[in-house]
Design a protein around this motif. Structure first.
Motif, PDB file in Angstrom:
ATOM      1  N   ILE A 263       0.725  -1.222   0.073  1.00 25.86           N
ATOM      2  CA  ILE A 263      -0.195   0.103  -0.012  1.00 25.86           C
ATOM      3  C   ILE A 263       0.924   1.156  -0.160  1.00 25.86           C
ATOM      4  O   ILE A 263       0.646   2.163  -0.898  1.00 25.86           O
ATOM      5  CB  ILE A 263      -0.935   0.002   1.170  1.00 25.86           C
ATOM      6  CG1 ILE A 263      -1.872  -1.072   1.076  1.00 25.86           C
ATOM      7  CG2 ILE A 263      -1.851   1.142   1.242  1.00 25.86           C
ATOM      8  CD1 ILE A 263      -2.823  -1.256   2.306  1.00 25.86           C
TER       9      ILE A 263
ATOM     10  N   LEU B 150       1.859   0.929  -4.219  1.00 22.12           N
ATOM     11  CA  LEU B 150       0.334   1.309  -5.140  1.00 22.12           C
ATOM     12  C   LEU B 150       0.142   2.873  -4.705  1.00 22.12           C
ATOM     13  O   LEU B 150      -0.240   3.382  -5.633  1.00 22.12           O
ATOM     14  CB  LEU B 150      -0.524   0.421  -4.287  1.00 22.12           C
ATOM     15  CG  LEU B 150      -0.505  -1.013  -4.688  1.00 22.12           C
ATOM     16  CD1 LEU B 150      -1.490  -1.877  -3.885  1.00 22.12           C
ATOM     17  CD2 LEU B 150      -0.581  -1.515  -6.128  1.00 22.12           C
TER      18      LEU B 150
ATOM     19  N   PRO C  96      -8.435   3.031  -2.981  1.00 21.94           N
ATOM     20  CA  PRO C  96      -7.954   1.424  -2.390  1.00 21.94           C
ATOM     21  C   PRO C  96      -8.515   0.263  -3.084  1.00 21.94           C
ATOM     22  O   PRO C  96      -7.694  -0.458  -3.304  1.00 21.94           O
ATOM     23  CB  PRO C  96      -8.984   1.459  -1.188  1.00 21.94           C
ATOM     24  CG  PRO C  96      -9.058   3.019  -0.762  1.00 21.94           C
ATOM     25  CD  PRO C  96      -9.213   3.701  -2.199  1.00 21.94           C
ATOM     26  N   LEU C  97      -9.618   0.279  -3.767  1.00 22.15           N
ATOM     27  CA  LEU C  97     -10.059  -0.871  -4.651  1.00 22.15           C
ATOM     28  C   LEU C  97      -9.019  -1.120  -5.688  1.00 22.15           C
ATOM     29  O   LEU C  97      -8.808  -2.310  -6.062  1.00 22.15           O
ATOM     30  CB  LEU C  97     -11.429  -0.771  -4.996  1.00 22.15           C
ATOM     31  CG  LEU C  97     -11.948  -1.929  -5.892  1.00 22.15           C
ATOM     32  CD1 LEU C  97     -11.862  -3.389  -5.356  1.00 22.15           C
ATOM     33  CD2 LEU C  97     -13.404  -1.854  -6.449  1.00 22.15           C
TER      34      LEU C  97
ATOM     35  N   GLY D 284      -6.133  -0.083  -6.211  1.00 21.73           N
ATOM     36  CA  GLY D 284      -4.897  -0.586  -5.577  1.00 21.73           C
ATOM     37  C   GLY D 284      -4.966  -2.110  -5.400  1.00 21.73           C
ATOM     38  O   GLY D 284      -3.883  -2.879  -5.665  1.00 21.73           O
ATOM     39  N   ALA D 285      -5.835  -2.385  -4.473  1.00 22.40           N
ATOM     40  CA  ALA D 285      -5.853  -3.995  -4.161  1.00 22.40           C
ATOM     41  C   ALA D 285      -6.117  -4.872  -5.507  1.00 22.40           C
ATOM     42  O   ALA D 285      -5.594  -5.978  -5.401  1.00 22.40           O
ATOM     43  CB  ALA D 285      -7.018  -4.138  -3.290  1.00 22.40           C
ATOM     44  N   LEU D 286      -6.936  -4.426  -6.515  1.00 21.69           N
ATOM     45  CA  LEU D 286      -7.024  -4.990  -7.766  1.00 21.69           C
ATOM     46  C   LEU D 286      -5.613  -5.351  -8.581  1.00 21.69           C
ATOM     47  O   LEU D 286      -5.285  -6.470  -8.856  1.00 21.69           O
ATOM     48  CB  LEU D 286      -8.107  -4.534  -8.747  1.00 21.69           C
ATOM     49  CG  LEU D 286      -9.498  -4.541  -7.923  1.00 21.69           C
ATOM     50  CD1 LEU D 286     -10.343  -3.675  -8.897  1.00 21.69           C
ATOM     51  CD2 LEU D 286      -9.972  -6.042  -8.109  1.00 21.69           C
TER      52      LEU D 286
ATOM     53  N   GLY E 103      -2.706  -5.092  -7.289  1.00 14.93           N
ATOM     54  CA  GLY E 103      -1.908  -6.161  -6.188  1.00 14.93           C
ATOM     55  C   GLY E 103      -2.409  -7.570  -6.571  1.00 14.93           C
ATOM     56  O   GLY E 103      -1.570  -8.448  -6.518  1.00 14.93           O
TER      57      GLY E 103
END
Lengths: 205, 205
Positions: free
Chosen positions: A129, A133, A148-149, A151-153, A155
């Motif tokens: 994070i 990202l 946040p979404l 970045g997490a996708l 990742g």
């Protein structure tokens, strides 16, 4: 285990190890942003100046706790240099160049450790994070609520690529030429970075 | 460890365990296709009929070696029922429904084990290819030469999703509603299944 002292090098190995141990706890429990050099120094029983002496900045101390020899901050300008529309392709290419390099061994070891150890998983999460990202996404002029979404996708696809290529070693991904994977994955990463994340109206059923 | 016998249940626990151990070795070393019930029975020192008695088919024996209580063959018809153009969305939804269910605990345990154990990694690889990916891809009327890459790409995104949601637990993926993830991931999986995998001409430099 006790630290051995050779008397040859400046500084005491056990001081360095104590700082690292305190930093791991702080970053895993409080997160990168909330962990302070001062609190880490206190937990290690040393002066904050010693933390800076041994490790430099908070970012460098964090990279030392996860044993990653690469500084993402040095690589990310190249990812962003050609503008937002090529960031996906460049991110995949940069990711593969790091993991395919000798430094990739440390990354694979970190990934293995994150799977079996909750604290390491937290450190990896914080590293992803705050060091990777966020630094990419903040340059892309996006709705902050979506970051946040997105970045997490990103990742999820990159970690999955690492799992398939270096851990589970599923062919042909395990030994594919980097450019084959760049071509296949770049549109995915690009959409997660800047494209629409909601689907057309879902089908009935 | 020695197997305990209660005398209550039919069959001997140590026979079942010996077959399972032999099957793990055979599937990991030779792969699902090349491993035969006959060779597994020989390695376990039992009659092939006993293998069928305890485990049924070769597929069922394989699922027992990876301790997965779900039969992909029962789930995949629903993935394909709405035609190739909706297979991506339905595969993501089915994947999440299994991993979010109580059976998902076994899947997470298997994923953790695959990361630390080379034999388990081989079993997971074989499971993905022969029990899940091949069964989907063979129904999609694709160039056979492309199938391995398409399958591995699908696997990379789904394994990465599992890593982020259940192991590293990166928010908001960790607690997102399934339909949020279906909307975000379905276009990725759909392209890996049936879309173009090569990019437009690469940029210079």
């Amino acid at each position: 285990m006790t630290a051995r002292r050779t008397g040859r090098r400046p500084g005491r190995p056990d001081t360095r190890a104590a700082i690292l141990a305190a930093a791991r706890v702080a970053f895993a429990e409080r997160g990168f942003d909330a962990a302070s050099i001062r609190a880490i120094a206190t937990a290690a029983g040393v002066d904050p100046a010693l933390v800076h002496h041994y490790f430099g900045s908070k970012e460098e101390l964090f990279r030392a706790t996860v044993a990653i020899p690469i500084d993402p901050a040095e690589l990310l300008p190249a990812v962003l240099a050609a503008g937002p529309d090529e960031a996906g392709e460049r991110l995949v290419r940069t990711f593969l160049s790091v993991w395919d390099s000798p430094a990739g061994g440390a990354a694979v070891a970190l990934l293995r450790s994150a799977v079996s150890n909750e604290w390491t998983a937290r450190l990896v999460r914080e590293f992803l994070i705050t060091q990777v990202l966020r630094r990419i996404l903040e340059h892309l002029d996006l709705d902050p609520a979506e970051l946040p979404l997105r970045g997490a996708l990103v990742g999820s696809q990159l970690i999955g690529l690492a799992m398939m290529r270096y851990v589970i070693r599923l062919e042909p991904v395990a030994s594919a030429a980097p450019e084959t994977l760049v071509a296949a994955l770049a549109p995915t990463i690009q959409r997660y970075l800047t494209g629409p994340l909601t689907a057309a109206p879902p089908p009935k059923g």
